[in-house]
Design a protein around this motif. Structure first.
Motif, mmCIF file in Angstrom:
data_model
loop_
_atom_site.group_PDB
_atom_site.id
_atom_site.type_symbol
_atom_site.label_atom_id
_atom_site.label_comp_id
_atom_site.label_asym_id
_atom_site.label_seq_id
_atom_site.Cartn_x
_atom_site.Cartn_y
_atom_site.Cartn_z
ATOM 1 N N SER A 1 -7.362 14.406 -0.267
ATOM 2 C CA SER A 1 -5.983 14.425 -0.750
ATOM 3 C C SER A 1 -5.006 14.933 0.299
ATOM 4 O O SER A 1 -3.864 14.452 0.372
ATOM 5 N N MET A 2 -5.410 15.860 1.133
ATOM 6 C CA MET A 2 -4.502 16.389 2.156
ATOM 7 C C MET A 2 -4.151 15.315 3.189
ATOM 8 O O MET A 2 -3.036 15.295 3.714
ATOM 9 N N MET A 3 -5.090 14.414 3.465
ATOM 10 C CA MET A 3 -4.813 13.321 4.393
ATOM 11 C C MET A 3 -3.762 12.372 3.797
ATOM 12 O O MET A 3 -2.894 11.879 4.508
ATOM 13 N N ILE A 4 -3.855 12.125 2.501
ATOM 14 C CA ILE A 4 -2.862 11.273 1.830
ATOM 15 C C ILE A 4 -1.482 11.918 1.939
ATOM 16 O O ILE A 4 -0.502 11.259 2.291
ATOM 17 N N LEU A 5 -1.420 13.208 1.657
ATOM 18 C CA LEU A 5 -0.141 13.916 1.717
ATOM 19 C C LEU A 5 0.413 13.953 3.144
ATOM 20 O O LEU A 5 1.625 13.901 3.340
ATOM 21 N N GLU A 6 -0.466 13.986 4.133
ATOM 22 C CA GLU A 6 -0.022 13.945 5.526
ATOM 23 C C GLU A 6 0.646 12.597 5.837
ATOM 24 O O GLU A 6 1.692 12.547 6.479
ATOM 25 N N VAL A 7 0.041 11.511 5.358
ATOM 26 C CA VAL A 7 0.640 10.184 5.561
ATOM 27 C C VAL A 7 1.994 10.116 4.864
ATOM 28 O O VAL A 7 2.973 9.625 5.434
ATOM 29 N N VAL A 8 2.071 10.619 3.643
ATOM 30 C CA VAL A 8 3.339 10.641 2.904
ATOM 31 C C VAL A 8 4.391 11.411 3.700
ATOM 32 O O VAL A 8 5.527 10.954 3.848
ATOM 33 N N GLY A 9 4.021 12.559 4.235
ATOM 34 C CA GLY A 9 4.950 13.364 5.018
ATOM 35 C C GLY A 9 5.419 12.658 6.273
ATOM 36 O O GLY A 9 6.598 12.745 6.652
ATOM 37 N N ARG A 10 4.516 11.918 6.903
ATOM 38 C CA ARG A 10 4.851 11.208 8.136
ATOM 39 C C ARG A 10 5.856 10.097 7.882
ATOM 40 O O ARG A 10 6.701 9.805 8.717
ATOM 41 N N TYR A 11 5.762 9.453 6.724
ATOM 42 C CA TYR A 11 6.643 8.329 6.405
ATOM 43 C C TYR A 11 7.701 8.691 5.369
ATOM 44 O O TYR A 11 8.204 7.820 4.668
ATOM 45 N N ASN A 12 8.045 9.962 5.289
ATOM 46 C CA ASN A 12 9.025 10.429 4.311
ATOM 47 C C ASN A 12 10.300 9.584 4.386
ATOM 48 O O ASN A 12 10.863 9.380 5.437
ATOM 49 N N GLY A 13 10.719 9.066 3.246
ATOM 50 C CA GLY A 13 11.933 8.270 3.182
ATOM 51 C C GLY A 13 11.725 6.793 3.464
ATOM 52 O O GLY A 13 12.629 5.996 3.273
ATOM 53 N N GLN A 14 10.544 6.400 3.929
ATOM 54 C CA GLN A 14 10.278 5.002 4.251
ATOM 55 C C GLN A 14 9.372 4.325 3.220
ATOM 56 O O GLN A 14 9.074 3.148 3.344
ATOM 57 N N LEU A 15 8.919 5.082 2.238
ATOM 58 C CA LEU A 15 7.973 4.535 1.262
ATOM 59 C C LEU A 15 8.702 3.713 0.212
ATOM 60 O O LEU A 15 9.744 4.125 -0.298
ATOM 61 N N ASN A 16 8.138 2.573 -0.130
ATOM 62 C CA ASN A 16 8.685 1.782 -1.231
ATOM 63 C C ASN A 16 7.894 2.122 -2.503
ATOM 64 O O ASN A 16 7.010 2.986 -2.483
ATOM 65 N N GLY A 17 8.198 1.449 -3.598
ATOM 66 C CA GLY A 17 7.530 1.743 -4.866
ATOM 67 C C GLY A 17 6.029 1.542 -4.810
ATOM 68 O O GLY A 17 5.265 2.359 -5.348
ATOM 69 N N LEU A 18 5.589 0.480 -4.157
ATOM 70 C CA LEU A 18 4.147 0.226 -4.052
ATOM 71 C C LEU A 18 3.466 1.296 -3.211
ATOM 72 O O LEU A 18 2.374 1.762 -3.563
ATOM 73 N N ASN A 19 4.099 1.722 -2.108
ATOM 74 C CA ASN A 19 3.530 2.798 -1.296
ATOM 75 C C ASN A 19 3.390 4.075 -2.115
ATOM 76 O O ASN A 19 2.350 4.744 -2.061
ATOM 77 N N LEU A 20 4.424 4.410 -2.872
ATOM 78 C CA LEU A 20 4.362 5.615 -3.697
ATOM 79 C C LEU A 20 3.284 5.511 -4.764
ATOM 80 O O LEU A 20 2.525 6.451 -4.984
ATOM 81 N N ALA A 21 3.217 4.362 -5.420
ATOM 82 C CA ALA A 21 2.194 4.168 -6.448
ATOM 83 C C ALA A 21 0.798 4.294 -5.834
ATOM 84 O O ALA A 21 -0.088 4.922 -6.425
ATOM 85 N N THR A 22 0.610 3.723 -4.654
ATOM 86 C CA THR A 22 -0.686 3.828 -3.964
ATOM 87 C C THR A 22 -0.999 5.282 -3.642
ATOM 88 O O THR A 22 -2.124 5.747 -3.860
ATOM 89 N N ALA A 23 -0.005 6.009 -3.123
ATOM 90 C CA ALA A 23 -0.228 7.416 -2.778
ATOM 91 C C ALA A 23 -0.596 8.239 -4.014
ATOM 92 O O ALA A 23 -1.570 9.009 -3.988
#
Length: 144
Positions: free
Chosen positions: A51-73
């Motif tokens: 889970s920490m790796m997922i959150l790291e990816v989310v942090g790296r792309y903060n503000g660039q995620l679309n709905g599908l990216n968020l749902a996947t995360a």
């Protein structure tokens, strides 16, 4: 040396301007879709780790995620987070950012400003949050 001839500027009519604008919009959309697919692959790969790796990816792309990216995360987090890890995930600043992003996208969707937060994405996020035993009422009311 031969003298350089200057090409006269091209004057575009309304149709020409619209065609050029449409071409730019298509190129921009294609680029955004390609980026979204790359981010999704990174989220899926991170979900194979923890889970920490997922959150790291989310942090790296903060503000660039679309709905599908968020749902996947959210979905990957729900699948790989143990019951003992839930408090750590819920308190992680990147998880809090995910909630904010989901709320923003859901609100924009309701205002017809975007079509990023599909019904399928909303359901996946709701299921994931329930699996993580968290029920942010503002987000639930927007998504349902």
């Amino acid at each position: 040396a031969a003298p350089m001839t200057q090409t006269p500027p091209v004057l575009l009519d309304q149709a020409g301007i619209q065609a050029l604008l449409d071409e730019y919009v298509t190129l921009y959309t294609d680029m955004r879709n390609t980026c979204a697919k790359m981010i999704n692959k990174e989220l899926v790969d991170a979900g194979e780790q923890n889970s920490m790796m997922i959150l790291e990816v989310v942090g790296r792309y903060n503000g660039q995620l679309n709905g599908l990216n968020l749902a996947t995360a959210f979905h990957r987090l729900a699948r790989c987070t143990s019951e003992q890890q839930i408090p750590e995930v819920l308190l992680n600043p990147d998880f809090v950012k995910m909630l904010d992003m989901a709320q923003t996208l859901a609100h924009q969707e309701l205002q017809h400003q975007t079509n990023s937060m599909t019904a399928k994405c909303s359901i996946m996020i709701l299921w994931s949050l329930a699996s993580l035993e968290t029920f942010p009422t503002d987000l639930f009311s927007l998504l349902s």
